[in-house]
Every structure is written in C-alpha cells, then in structure tokens.
Design a protein around this motif. Structure first.
Motif, PDB file in Angstrom:
ATOM      1  N   VAL A 130     141.310  28.107 111.348  1.00 49.02           N
ATOM      2  CA  VAL A 130     142.702  29.382 111.615  1.00 49.02           C
ATOM      3  C   VAL A 130     142.595  28.933 110.124  1.00 49.02           C
ATOM      4  O   VAL A 130     142.926  28.232 109.343  1.00 49.02           O
ATOM      5  CB  VAL A 130     143.519  28.742 112.604  1.00 49.02           C
ATOM      6  CG1 VAL A 130     143.961  27.083 112.164  1.00 49.02           C
ATOM      7  CG2 VAL A 130     144.895  28.780 112.375  1.00 49.02           C
ATOM      8  N   ALA A 131     143.301  29.847 110.242  1.00 51.44           N
ATOM      9  CA  ALA A 131     144.108  30.593 108.786  1.00 51.44           C
ATOM     10  C   ALA A 131     145.893  31.346 109.422  1.00 51.44           C
ATOM     11  O   ALA A 131     145.192  32.298 110.243  1.00 51.44           O
ATOM     12  CB  ALA A 131     143.783  31.798 108.319  1.00 51.44           C
ATOM     13  N   LEU A 146     154.143  28.416 103.246  1.00 55.65           N
ATOM     14  CA  LEU A 146     152.815  27.213 103.594  1.00 55.65           C
ATOM     15  C   LEU A 146     152.269  27.990 104.193  1.00 55.65           C
ATOM     16  O   LEU A 146     152.327  29.217 104.595  1.00 55.65           O
ATOM     17  CB  LEU A 146     153.391  26.430 104.563  1.00 55.65           C
ATOM     18  CG  LEU A 146     152.235  25.108 104.798  1.00 55.65           C
ATOM     19  CD1 LEU A 146     152.039  24.450 103.912  1.00 55.65           C
ATOM     20  CD2 LEU A 146     152.279  24.344 105.935  1.00 55.65           C
ATOM     21  N   PHE A 147     150.337  27.814 103.607  1.00 56.76           N
ATOM     22  CA  PHE A 147     149.464  28.934 104.273  1.00 56.76           C
ATOM     23  C   PHE A 147     148.743  28.430 104.122  1.00 56.76           C
ATOM     24  O   PHE A 147     147.990  27.589 103.619  1.00 56.76           O
ATOM     25  CB  PHE A 147     149.395  30.147 103.326  1.00 56.76           C
ATOM     26  CG  PHE A 147     148.517  30.270 101.648  1.00 56.76           C
ATOM     27  CD1 PHE A 147     147.769  30.155 102.051  1.00 56.76           C
ATOM     28  CD2 PHE A 147     149.728  29.904 101.049  1.00 56.76           C
ATOM     29  CE1 PHE A 147     146.781  29.971 100.728  1.00 56.76           C
ATOM     30  CE2 PHE A 147     148.870  29.736  99.553  1.00 56.76           C
ATOM     31  CZ  PHE A 147     147.265  30.006  99.815  1.00 56.76           C
ATOM     32  N   ASN A 208     144.676  37.176 101.158  1.00 52.97           N
ATOM     33  CA  ASN A 208     144.262  37.186 102.295  1.00 52.97           C
ATOM     34  C   ASN A 208     144.232  37.740 103.744  1.00 52.97           C
ATOM     35  O   ASN A 208     144.464  37.413 104.273  1.00 52.97           O
ATOM     36  CB  ASN A 208     144.111  36.256 102.475  1.00 52.97           C
ATOM     37  CG  ASN A 208     145.355  34.802 103.146  1.00 52.97           C
ATOM     38  OD1 ASN A 208     145.818  35.597 102.477  1.00 52.97           O
ATOM     39  ND2 ASN A 208     145.306  33.510 103.382  1.00 52.97           N
ATOM     40  N   ASN A 209     145.429  38.856 103.540  1.00 52.78           N
ATOM     41  CA  ASN A 209     146.178  40.085 104.842  1.00 52.78           C
ATOM     42  C   ASN A 209     146.969  39.229 105.178  1.00 52.78           C
ATOM     43  O   ASN A 209     147.274  39.372 106.446  1.00 52.78           O
ATOM     44  CB  ASN A 209     145.109  40.231 105.163  1.00 52.78           C
ATOM     45  CG  ASN A 209     144.164  41.429 104.459  1.00 52.78           C
ATOM     46  OD1 ASN A 209     144.566  42.544 103.929  1.00 52.78           O
ATOM     47  ND2 ASN A 209     143.019  41.306 104.765  1.00 52.78           N
ATOM     48  N   LYS A 210     147.382  38.023 104.805  1.00 57.07           N
ATOM     49  CA  LYS A 210     148.488  37.367 105.857  1.00 57.07           C
ATOM     50  C   LYS A 210     149.905  37.751 105.016  1.00 57.07           C
ATOM     51  O   LYS A 210     150.210  37.706 103.853  1.00 57.07           O
ATOM     52  CB  LYS A 210     148.761  35.385 105.460  1.00 57.07           C
ATOM     53  CG  LYS A 210     147.381  35.447 106.108  1.00 57.07           C
ATOM     54  CD  LYS A 210     147.042  35.015 107.677  1.00 57.07           C
ATOM     55  CE  LYS A 210     145.943  35.388 107.967  1.00 57.07           C
ATOM     56  NZ  LYS A 210     145.670  35.655 109.426  1.00 57.07           N
ATOM     57  N   THR A 211     150.818  38.155 106.171  1.00 60.41           N
ATOM     58  CA  THR A 211     152.293  38.528 105.411  1.00 60.41           C
ATOM     59  C   THR A 211     153.254  38.210 106.605  1.00 60.41           C
ATOM     60  O   THR A 211     152.704  37.467 107.875  1.00 60.41           O
ATOM     61  CB  THR A 211     152.183  39.915 105.857  1.00 60.41           C
ATOM     62  OG1 THR A 211     151.761  40.357 107.102  1.00 60.41           O
ATOM     63  CG2 THR A 211     151.342  41.574 104.659  1.00 60.41           C
ATOM     64  N   GLY A 212     154.393  38.282 106.404  1.00 61.22           N
ATOM     65  CA  GLY A 212     155.769  37.651 106.882  1.00 61.22           C
ATOM     66  C   GLY A 212     157.366  38.213 106.297  1.00 61.22           C
ATOM     67  O   GLY A 212     156.826  38.921 105.375  1.00 61.22           O
ATOM     68  N   ILE A 302     147.783  23.665 117.710  1.00 63.33           N
ATOM     69  CA  ILE A 302     148.796  24.562 117.472  1.00 63.33           C
ATOM     70  C   ILE A 302     149.451  25.223 116.973  1.00 63.33           C
ATOM     71  O   ILE A 302     150.002  26.448 117.634  1.00 63.33           O
ATOM     72  CB  ILE A 302     150.220  22.886 117.518  1.00 63.33           C
ATOM     73  CG1 ILE A 302     150.503  22.052 118.443  1.00 63.33           C
ATOM     74  CG2 ILE A 302     151.343  23.936 116.528  1.00 63.33           C
ATOM     75  CD1 ILE A 302     150.534  22.706 120.126  1.00 63.33           C
ATOM     76  N   TYR A 303     149.351  25.915 115.611  1.00 65.08           N
ATOM     77  CA  TYR A 303     148.978  27.034 114.645  1.00 65.08           C
ATOM     78  C   TYR A 303     148.158  27.843 114.982  1.00 65.08           C
ATOM     79  O   TYR A 303     148.031  29.443 114.898  1.00 65.08           O
ATOM     80  CB  TYR A 303     148.959  26.524 113.154  1.00 65.08           C
ATOM     81  CG  TYR A 303     150.464  25.780 112.618  1.00 65.08           C
ATOM     82  CD1 TYR A 303     150.985  26.656 112.510  1.00 65.08           C
ATOM     83  CD2 TYR A 303     150.104  24.524 112.172  1.00 65.08           C
ATOM     84  CE1 TYR A 303     152.015  26.266 112.214  1.00 65.08           C
ATOM     85  CE2 TYR A 303     151.551  23.958 111.579  1.00 65.08           C
ATOM     86  CZ  TYR A 303     152.622  24.732 112.080  1.00 65.08           C
ATOM     87  OH  TYR A 303     153.785  24.523 111.401  1.00 65.08           O
ATOM     88  N   SER A 304     147.462  27.553 116.005  1.00 65.25           N
ATOM     89  CA  SER A 304     146.402  28.442 116.530  1.00 65.25           C
ATOM     90  C   SER A 304     147.117  29.349 117.850  1.00 65.25           C
ATOM     91  O   SER A 304     145.847  30.360 118.619  1.00 65.25           O
ATOM     92  CB  SER A 304     144.776  28.540 116.454  1.00 65.25           C
ATOM     93  OG  SER A 304     144.054  27.631 115.529  1.00 65.25           O
ATOM     94  N   SER A 305     147.769  29.190 118.742  1.00 61.10           N
ATOM     95  CA  SER A 305     148.774  29.549 119.651  1.00 61.10           C
ATOM     96  C   SER A 305     148.273  30.674 119.522  1.00 61.10           C
ATOM     97  O   SER A 305     149.668  31.611 118.441  1.00 61.10           O
ATOM     98  CB  SER A 305     149.295  28.737 120.042  1.00 61.10           C
ATOM     99  OG  SER A 305     150.406  29.248 121.300  1.00 61.10           O
TER     100      SER A 305
END
Length: 658
Positions: A130-131, A146-147, A208-212, A302-305
C-alpha cells in the motif's frame, strides 16, 4: 446414546446461530468467533455419528429381510418432525434427509461467514504494497505531509506544492526530496510543507503520483480566526456490520462522514478530524499476534481501505487533515500497564510512524523530554487544544494514588489550563480518548471514573480557569461506541437540585463523548446519572456510525441566564452537531460573551457567580424511547451486576492469594 447426541446437536446448533449473529451484527469480538467454529465441529461430529449409528435406523430390516412388528410399532409411534422445527433448531429430521442436510448447511454457512470475517482481510489483503499520502497537523504557515511508498524503484520522492487556484506549472514549489525509505519506519516519511499563506487552499504532489489538497488555518488575530469547524469521533473497524458482498476493508462510516461533509456549506466544512483513539483493533475480531509486524499490518490495512477514495464535493476523507490520540485497542483491551510492558513497545511503533509524526507539536511545557511525549497542544482560530494520552502513562485504576495521565502530563495539563490564551482565543478544548464522566456504569474504571482523585484535581483547575480567565472549557472524548453529553457544574455556582436534573441543559463544564465512527453499538442502556456531580444532558446509544461536528463562530445572541431577561450580547458560539448514520439528529449550543463585563453584568442580576451562559438545545430529532427501552435498561443493570460480582470475586481471590 442417540438422545445424548441430539442434545449435543441442539445445543451446538443454537450456539452457532446465536453467536454467529452476535459476532457478525452486534459485537465482532472474542470469544464469539471461536465459539461458532468449535460448536460447528461438535455439531457435525454429532450429526455424522448419529447418521452412522445403526441403532438410530428404526426401520432396519431383520436377517430375513422383513421388519419386525415391534419395529413397525416403534416407527408408528415416533413423532413426525415438522420442516419448520428442523430448519429452526438444526436437529436432524427423522423422516427427511433433505431437511436434515438443509438445516446442517445453514450452520455450515454461518460458520463460513464467521471464518470469512475473521480471515479474508488478513489473508487476501496483507497490504504490504500500500502506498498513500495524507495531511496531518496544519498551521497558518505549515502542513505536515505523511506518505508511505514501499516501491524503492520510485525513489527519490520529490514533494511539491502550489496554491490550488494557480494552474501554472512554474508555480509549483519543491519542498523537499526523500532519498531513503526503509523498514525502520515501515516505508513512511513525514515532510513539513513550510512558508505557506494563512487561510489558503493548497494542492500537493509527490513524484510517485500521490496528490492531495488542504487549507491552512487562519492567521491569529485575523477576521477569519474567529471561525473554526472540525469533526471528531473514535473507533473504526472495516466491514462491520458484516456484509459478505462488501470489500473486507471497506469502512462504511468513513464514507457516510465524507458524504455528510460534502453536503455542508463551504463555510461549515471542517478544517480537520480530531480522531480520539481505536483507529485499529488489534484484538478484534481476534488477536493473531503481538509483534511489530502484526501492529503495522493493521495500520496498513486501514489505509488500504477503498473508503478513503470515496469522494464528495468536499473531496475525499484523506483530503481532510487527521490528528490522532491513542487508546486501548491500538495496544490491548483496557490497557493500563505503562509504556514499557509488552506489547506496548510493539504497538507504539506504527502509532508513532503513522500518526505521531504528523500530529501537532508537544505542549510548550511538557514536563518531560519532548521525544518521549505523546500528548499534544495547538491553537487554531478561536480555540486552543490539548490532546491527552490516557493510555501510555496510566497506572492501575480505582486506587488512592491512581493516575490516568502520569505526573509529567498532569503537570503539563494544569500549566496549560492556568495559562491565559492570546486575544481572540475563547475556548480551551481538551481531547481525551476515554470519557471524563462516570455516568457509564459498565467499564467505569477504564474511564476517568476509575481515577476520580485526579479527575477532581483537573476539574478544579478547569473551573478556576473558567472563572478567572474568561474562557470556556470543552471536553471531547470517545471510546464508548455511544454518544453522551454530560455537564459538570462548578460547586461555586450553588445550583439548585432542579438545575441538575438528568437530561437538562444548563451550566457547567461540558463533555461530548462520541463514537464509533464505524463499528458496533450495544443494544443495551448503560449510561445514567447517579449524583449531582455528572449531570446528563443527552444520551444516544444507537447507530453504527456517529461523529460530532463542532462549529465555532461569532454572532449576537440573547444570553439566557436563568431568571433574567434576555440580553443581546456579541458572543463566540460553539455549536455541537451529532451525526448518526450520516444525519444530524441533535444540536447543542454554548457561548462566551465577548463584550467586556457583559457576562458579569448579566450574572449580577441572578446572583450566579459566573459570566458563562448555560447551554441550550438547538435541535433534537432523536427517536423517543420505545417499548423496548425498559428491557434494554434491565439488560444494562444485569451487566452492571455481573461486572460487580466478577470484580468482587477477583478482589477476594487476590486477597486469598495474598
């Protein structure tokens, strides 16, 4: 012999059906799962034994191939099992093998569903890969990002941000580069975004293509700093109540909260989630281990939900900054053995990496080395916050010298309470993972009700702060899987008995305890007022998903001191909205007069030595009590009695051993 096997089958079948229902719909905890599987083993062995027993075949032919007259008479006298009885009880039918195997299949299916709930998420979703990324504490000029990235081929990870309204590529600001991630932090890293503008909407991007996205808090003293909204809750467990068609890691309460927030006007949308413990349940439905790897895997699941990606007009749940306190199920049920006894060190490892690293700073006066502190303090707009850790430093409860905070944290809290706040800050909000009230009559000693001497010292400091500093103190808590609003009147107010009746709004410190965000609730009643110290305001036990929305704003209101004429006063207003299963069902309002001596002027008319008006119920859509409530109260009393008897017996046993 056959009759004994039928008794065993009847009991085991009843156990399978009763405890499977409890496990999958009411309480997903130990020992219900093992009871179901053990009962199935007993049931099936009895069934096959009974089926293969020659003595059970009442129509067995004689050596001559003919049935005896006695056998015919016996068959004629046997009662004919009804299909309904067979299907409901699980007992085999004497006449129909189809019914026998159908009712057996029901028990097998219930056991399979129990097994599915126990292990599907564990076996098929280890979540090693999970990422994700999320925002933690946000100030006017910084944001903690946090990542997690286990794919080392994507290193280094470059972290950038820009104002959301700006779409030009050249406006991205590169905050930092993470060159190394390894198993020491479970491949997590925290980067603080700096030099931000207050009250500004930002986007962030990782290579790594994570955004927010996130919004910084208001600059102290600015007009925007007079307003703040945030949500609070506790306790979540994936796929409960159990649904075989649902993803095993789905958390329905997160989706309901995301949808409810998306319906709010932009001005009311929360700035952050204050999550008060039990983010993971290491021992529910079953503890599979106590190593660091086991605890880390629960956080990753949980963070994979998929519920984190559920979107509304307000974005996803991960676009909302989350800050966390610690509670028992992140360690062990009812934990009270300090921070050095196993399994605490293993449990603390992922809590520090996944939550503490992105949390607010420690208090200005922690009375301990900052590296060993897991309680936090910050200011956001009109409110100052102190986030307690009621697990790490506590001792055994219900003793004269029992402590729930430990010496250093207690001194830090008392210092915080006695310190005046900057101009524009009118609320001190204390967050605790367990309730302050002792009105919950079951499991009371696991809450502040087991540490009444320390609670009294803290309450006296709070009452003194309200009288002397002109601020209002609010208590927020979770843990109980129910909602309870309670007030604790200052003895100096000299309130009458009528003003301290159960289920009344009024004066005092106010606590709002809410949970679960997504978990079980008990169909019993265990909360009730027993004295004038803890005055019940509202109790709402039902609902698998509950959270509170706190909105603070300024407006001119009529301060309703009892016995006086309403006086319009500009005030800072705190409105607490209780959401149950995604809908607002109850609202309560408190206020702090902002005009100099306005509160004191009104208070003089009534003789009440307080400048803080009483609370007011704004909305109450909760269902009125039905016919079943007396039965639920009776069950609650029986549970209280059971806990009392067990406690007395345990105490006597310890004395005998001593």
């Amino acid at each position: 012999m056959a009759s004994l096997r039928r008794v065993a089958m009847g009991i085991s079948s009843a156990a399978i059906r009763l405890f499977a229902f409890i496990f999958l719909r009411w309480i997903p905890g130990f020992p219900f799962g093992p009871i179901v599987l053990t009962s199935l083993a007993i049931y099936l062995s009895s069934l096959f034994s009974l089926h293969n027993d020659p003595e059970n075949d009442n129509s067995k032919p004689t050596r001559e191939g003919k049935k005896t007259n006695n056998t015919k008479t016996s068959v004629a006298l046997q009662p004919r099992d009804s299909a309904l009885k067979t299907l409901l009880t699980g007992l085999p039918s004497r006449r129909s093998p189809v019914l026998t195997w159908t009712t057996a299949l029901i028990n097998v299916v219930l056991a399979l569903l129990t097994t599915d709930f126990l292990i599907r998420g564990l076996v098929f979703y280890p979540s090693d890969e999970v990422a994700f990324s999320r925002i933690g504490y946000v100030s006017p000029t910084t944001a903690n990002l946090l990542f997690r990235e286990p794919d080392l081929s994507l290193l280094p990870v470059i972290v950038s941000y820009q104002e959301a309204e700006t779409l030009k590529p050249e406006t991205w600001v590169q905050e930092g580069t993470v060159y190394k991630l390894d198993n020491s932090t479970d491949f997590t890293a925290m980067v603080t975004l700096k030099n931000l503008k207050p009250s500004t909407h930002y986007r962030y991007s990782l290579s790594n293509n994570k955004t927010g996205a996130f919004v910084t808090s208001a600059r102290p003293g600015s007009p925007a700093a007079s307003r703040l909204s945030f949500v609070t809750s506790s306790c979540l467990k994936p796929n409960f109540p159990y649904n075989i068609l649902s993803h095993p890691l789905r958390v329905p309460g997160i989706e309901q909260m995301t949808e409810a927030i998306g319906k709010l006007p932009a001005l009311l949308r929360p700035a952050f989630m204050l999550f008060l413990g039990d983010f993971v349940y290491i021992d529910v439905p079953f503890r599979f281990g106590s190593s660091v790897a086991h605890y880390r895997s629960e956080y990753r699941r949980i963070y994979s939900s998929p519920s984190w990606t559920a979107s509304s007009e307000a974005g996803t749940a991960l676009d909302l900054p989350w800050i966390h306190t610690l509670d028992d199920h992140e360690i062990e049920n009812d934990w009270s053995k300090g921070n050095k006894t196993a399994p605490y060190p293993a449990a603390a490892d992922p809590f520090i990496h996944y939550h503490v690293s992105a949390n607010p700073p420690v208090p200005a006066h922690p009375y301990a080395h900052p590296d060993n502190v897991t309680y936090f303090s910050f200011v956001n707009g009109p409110a100052s916050f102190f986030m307690l850790d009621t697990r790490t430093y506590r001792s055994q409860s219900a003793k004269e010298d029992s402590t729930i905070l430990g010496y250093a944290q207690l001194q830090s809290l008392l210092k915080y309470l006695s310190t005046p706040e900057p101009a524009g800050v009118h609320w001190k909000i204390i967050a605790s993972s367990v309730p302050f009230t002792k009105n919950w009559q079951v499991g009371t000693t696991d809450t502040w009700g087991g540490f009444l001497n320390e609670r009294r010292a803290v309450f006296e400091a709070m009452w003194r702060a309200e009288r002397e500093l002109g601020i209002r103190i609010i208590l927020l808590s979770g843990d109980r899987h129910e909602f309870g609003a309670t007030r604790f009147p200052d003895p100096a107010l000299g309130l009458t008995s009528a003003e301290m009746q159960p289920n009344t709004a009024g004066y005092g410190l106010h606590e709002f305890s809410v949970g679960p965000l997504s978990m079980f609730y008990l169909p019993i009643r265990s909360y009730r007022q027993t004295d004038d110290e803890d005055v019940s305001v509202k109790y709402a036990p039902d609902g698998n998903s509950k959270f509170g929305l706190i909105d603070i704003s300024e407006d001119v209101v009529d301060n309703g001191f009892s016995g006086s004429s309403p006086v319009p006063v500009r005030s800072s207003l705190l409105t607490y909205s209780l959401y149950v299963d995604g809908e607002v069902v109850w609202q309560y309002r408190l206020s702090v007069p902002l005009e100099v001596n306005a509160g004191a002027r009104i208070a003089t008319k009534t003789g009440v030595p307080s400048s803080l008006p009483p609370g007011q119920v704004v909305k109450d859509n909760l269902v009125k009590e039905g016919w079943d409530v007396p039965m639920k109260r009776m069950i609650g009393r029986l549970e209280e009695l059971g806990h009392l008897v067990v406690g007395k017996a345990t105490g006597l046993y310890d004395q005998v051993l001593g």
